[in-house]
Design an enzyme around this catalytic site. Sequence first.
Site, PDB file in Angstrom:
ATOM      1  N   ASP A   1       8.700  25.019  39.352  1.00  0.00           N
ATOM      2  CA  ASP A   1       8.328  25.560  40.656  1.00  0.00           C
ATOM      3  C   ASP A   1       9.446  26.448  41.195  1.00  0.00           C
ATOM      4  O   ASP A   1      10.454  25.951  41.700  1.00  0.00           O
ATOM      5  CB  ASP A   1       8.040  24.408  41.626  1.00  0.00           C
ATOM      6  CG  ASP A   1       7.707  24.885  43.034  1.00  0.00           C
ATOM      7  OD1 ASP A   1       7.524  26.103  43.219  1.00  0.00           O
ATOM      8  OD2 ASP A   1       7.631  24.041  43.941  1.00  0.00           O
TER       9      ASP A   1
ATOM     10  N   GLU B   1      42.521  43.836  34.929  1.00  0.00           N
ATOM     11  CA  GLU B   1      42.400  42.526  35.563  1.00  0.00           C
ATOM     12  C   GLU B   1      42.000  42.726  37.024  1.00  0.00           C
ATOM     13  O   GLU B   1      42.788  43.217  37.828  1.00  0.00           O
ATOM     14  CB  GLU B   1      43.724  41.749  35.493  1.00  0.00           C
ATOM     15  CG  GLU B   1      43.651  40.394  36.176  1.00  0.00           C
ATOM     16  CD  GLU B   1      45.016  39.736  36.322  1.00  0.00           C
ATOM     17  OE1 GLU B   1      45.062  38.533  36.629  1.00  0.00           O
ATOM     18  OE2 GLU B   1      46.041  40.433  36.143  1.00  0.00           O
TER      19      GLU B   1
ATOM     20  N   HIS C   1      40.314  35.483  38.538  1.00  0.00           N
ATOM     21  CA  HIS C   1      40.627  36.819  38.034  1.00  0.00           C
ATOM     22  C   HIS C   1      39.756  37.104  36.821  1.00  0.00           C
ATOM     23  O   HIS C   1      39.540  36.226  35.971  1.00  0.00           O
ATOM     24  CB  HIS C   1      42.099  36.910  37.635  1.00  0.00           C
ATOM     25  CG  HIS C   1      43.035  36.616  38.753  1.00  0.00           C
ATOM     26  ND1 HIS C   1      44.376  36.369  38.554  1.00  0.00           N
ATOM     27  CD2 HIS C   1      42.843  36.526  40.095  1.00  0.00           C
ATOM     28  CE1 HIS C   1      44.963  36.135  39.724  1.00  0.00           C
ATOM     29  NE2 HIS C   1      44.056  36.224  40.667  1.00  0.00           N
TER      30      HIS C   1
ATOM     31  N   ARG D   1      41.345  41.144  40.490  1.00  0.00           N
ATOM     32  CA  ARG D   1      41.962  39.924  41.005  1.00  0.00           C
ATOM     33  C   ARG D   1      41.283  39.327  42.247  1.00  0.00           C
ATOM     34  O   ARG D   1      41.666  38.246  42.688  1.00  0.00           O
ATOM     35  CB  ARG D   1      43.427  40.213  41.327  1.00  0.00           C
ATOM     36  CG  ARG D   1      44.248  40.596  40.101  1.00  0.00           C
ATOM     37  CD  ARG D   1      45.652  41.054  40.466  1.00  0.00           C
ATOM     38  NE  ARG D   1      46.388  40.059  41.238  1.00  0.00           N
ATOM     39  CZ  ARG D   1      46.981  38.968  40.720  1.00  0.00           C
ATOM     40  NH1 ARG D   1      46.928  38.760  39.426  1.00  0.00           N
ATOM     41  NH2 ARG D   1      47.620  38.132  41.500  1.00  0.00           N
TER      42      ARG D   1
ATOM     43  N   ARG E   1      51.522  42.660  41.287  1.00  0.00           N
ATOM     44  CA  ARG E   1      50.294  41.886  41.426  1.00  0.00           C
ATOM     45  C   ARG E   1      49.700  41.938  42.835  1.00  0.00           C
ATOM     46  O   ARG E   1      48.787  41.185  43.135  1.00  0.00           O
ATOM     47  CB  ARG E   1      50.554  40.420  41.039  1.00  0.00           C
ATOM     48  CG  ARG E   1      50.911  40.255  39.568  1.00  0.00           C
ATOM     49  CD  ARG E   1      51.406  38.846  39.261  1.00  0.00           C
ATOM     50  NE  ARG E   1      51.848  38.732  37.876  1.00  0.00           N
ATOM     51  CZ  ARG E   1      51.100  38.253  36.883  1.00  0.00           C
ATOM     52  NH1 ARG E   1      49.867  37.874  37.116  1.00  0.00           N
ATOM     53  NH2 ARG E   1      51.576  38.174  35.658  1.00  0.00           N
TER      54      ARG E   1
ATOM     55  N   GLU F   1      44.713  25.555  36.735  1.00  0.00           N
ATOM     56  CA  GLU F   1      44.036  26.658  36.057  1.00  0.00           C
ATOM     57  C   GLU F   1      43.935  26.344  34.572  1.00  0.00           C
ATOM     58  O   GLU F   1      44.883  25.839  33.961  1.00  0.00           O
ATOM     59  CB  GLU F   1      44.796  27.977  36.253  1.00  0.00           C
ATOM     60  CG  GLU F   1      44.176  29.170  35.515  1.00  0.00           C
ATOM     61  CD  GLU F   1      44.911  30.475  35.800  1.00  0.00           C
ATOM     62  OE1 GLU F   1      45.183  30.747  36.986  1.00  0.00           O
ATOM     63  OE2 GLU F   1      45.208  31.205  34.822  1.00  0.00           O
TER      64      GLU F   1
ATOM     65  N   GLU G   1      39.567  33.618  34.667  1.00  0.00           N
ATOM     66  CA  GLU G   1      40.632  32.651  34.957  1.00  0.00           C
ATOM     67  C   GLU G   1      40.277  31.848  36.212  1.00  0.00           C
ATOM     68  O   GLU G   1      40.836  32.055  37.282  1.00  0.00           O
ATOM     69  CB  GLU G   1      41.961  33.377  35.165  1.00  0.00           C
ATOM     70  CG  GLU G   1      42.459  34.120  33.942  1.00  0.00           C
ATOM     71  CD  GLU G   1      43.765  34.856  34.189  1.00  0.00           C
ATOM     72  OE1 GLU G   1      44.445  35.223  33.222  1.00  0.00           O
ATOM     73  OE2 GLU G   1      44.110  35.081  35.383  1.00  0.00           O
TER      74      GLU G   1
ATOM     75  N   GLU H   1      48.851  25.208  39.019  1.00  0.00           N
ATOM     76  CA  GLU H   1      48.945  26.483  39.731  1.00  0.00           C
ATOM     77  C   GLU H   1      49.935  26.375  40.892  1.00  0.00           C
ATOM     78  O   GLU H   1      50.626  25.371  41.061  1.00  0.00           O
ATOM     79  CB  GLU H   1      47.565  26.935  40.229  1.00  0.00           C
ATOM     80  CG  GLU H   1      46.936  28.047  39.383  1.00  0.00           C
ATOM     81  CD  GLU H   1      47.743  29.329  39.407  1.00  0.00           C
ATOM     82  OE1 GLU H   1      48.531  29.548  40.355  1.00  0.00           O
ATOM     83  OE2 GLU H   1      47.599  30.120  38.457  1.00  0.00           O
TER      84      GLU H   1
ATOM     85  N   GLU I   1      40.300  28.981  38.924  1.00  0.00           N
ATOM     86  CA  GLU I   1      41.226  27.975  39.449  1.00  0.00           C
ATOM     87  C   GLU I   1      40.448  26.949  40.265  1.00  0.00           C
ATOM     88  O   GLU I   1      39.359  27.228  40.770  1.00  0.00           O
ATOM     89  CB  GLU I   1      42.294  28.646  40.318  1.00  0.00           C
ATOM     90  CG  GLU I   1      43.148  29.639  39.546  1.00  0.00           C
ATOM     91  CD  GLU I   1      44.012  30.519  40.449  1.00  0.00           C
ATOM     92  OE1 GLU I   1      44.953  31.140  39.916  1.00  0.00           O
ATOM     93  OE2 GLU I   1      43.736  30.610  41.665  1.00  0.00           O
TER      94      GLU I   1
END
Length: 444
Positions: free
Chosen positions: A53, A333, A245, A335, A316, A196, A132, A189, A134
């Site tokens: 359903d 990457e 990420h 983020r 970063r 992670e 990645e 982490e 976490e």
Amino acid sequence: MSRFTKEDIMRFADEENVKYIRLQFTDLMGISKNVEIPVSQLPKALDNKMMFDGSSIEGFVRIEESDMYLFPDLDTWVVFPWGTEFGKVARLICDVYMPDGKPFEGDPRYILKKVMKEAEELGYTDFNVGPEPEFFLFKIDEKGEPTLNLNDQGGYFDFAPLDMGENCRRDIVLTLEKMGFEIEASHHEVAPGQHEIDFKYANALQAADQILTFKLVVKTIAREHGLHATFMPKPMFGVSGSGMHAHQSLFIGTENAFYDESDELGLSQTAKYYLAGLLKHARGFAAITNPLVNSYKRLVPGYEAPCYVAWSAKNRSPLVRIPASRGMGTRLEVRNPDPAANPYLALAVMLKAGLDGIKNKLELQPAVDRNIYVMNEADREANGIDSLPSTLKEAIECLKADRVICEALGEHASLHFIEAKEIEWDMFRTRVHEWERSQYMNTY
């Protein structure tokens, strides 16, 4: 073409003493759903005749058009390492189809497949993703409910006795390996209680399937350790939140389309166009990659989560980072995504954004190799650095205005997703929160 046949699946079930099979799919919000059947019904399921359903599922269809069918993807067969006294339980991830035999346009898995097909038509044979995700581990109370008491006070790369979650994390890794995952790393982490586990990159569809399987395993094994695992982006104030990420690259056969050894950074023109597309549509896809009111509590300065639309190979703080690996490992990457995102939709909209950059040969803005967090507004403006949305409401408006991202989702999914998120925002906006009471009750 599937690696396995129906006969293979029937043989696997018999050899493994499987007694129940979960036919798994996801709703529009990325919540796993399943129809569990006894092994006697497996032939019917393998013939794509298992009905459910759809009107009861978030973002699917109305009650007057509720009948839908589950078409198992045979390559997703896996036997859970845990079971019952009556036998083992296996899983098949399914695509959702309408009674007329057509794919359901609101099925998140179909949406990702559709955008991957677009990439294939442009000559790209693979869209590879290394996620990645976490998560936090909290203690549970005597009733089995999660508390706000963290399992440890460890930090980045700590180990016991500071990292009291390492035994749980190790059991998660061992369970995942039994289920076919290739685990690359596992560590504590930055925040207390935060962890992670990274697994090897895969084709985007497999990666999205793996993310959902990963979340199920993490929660199941944590519960066996008397803990509650949460993928909520920001469960605690004053510490880092949980991200997911997404490392991504396009391939043509065995060649990485993002690599060019003659370029200073090793990036091909394709990679630069793709990156420009990500930056152009970042505000538009934020509601998908960061889908909760709580998601925007993570995207604030000071906690290593990106707030600004920029890229760099050297730091970063921007939205997109270029990891150092080159050749087959050249990748981008992204983020900002968090683990509350529906992985199928998140990967679909990022791929769509990148493909838009490639198709329109978008010009890439210069890299920002400074710490954006310490730049003031005027400095950011002078460098052409925009901000990600600061609230879910702002993200919803950005999504509505982004034709390319809405096209990736399709009319059905974009309409229902936006409607659900506007309701969520309004519930949050009109609720009186504890912070307001502690701030205002005595003063006023």
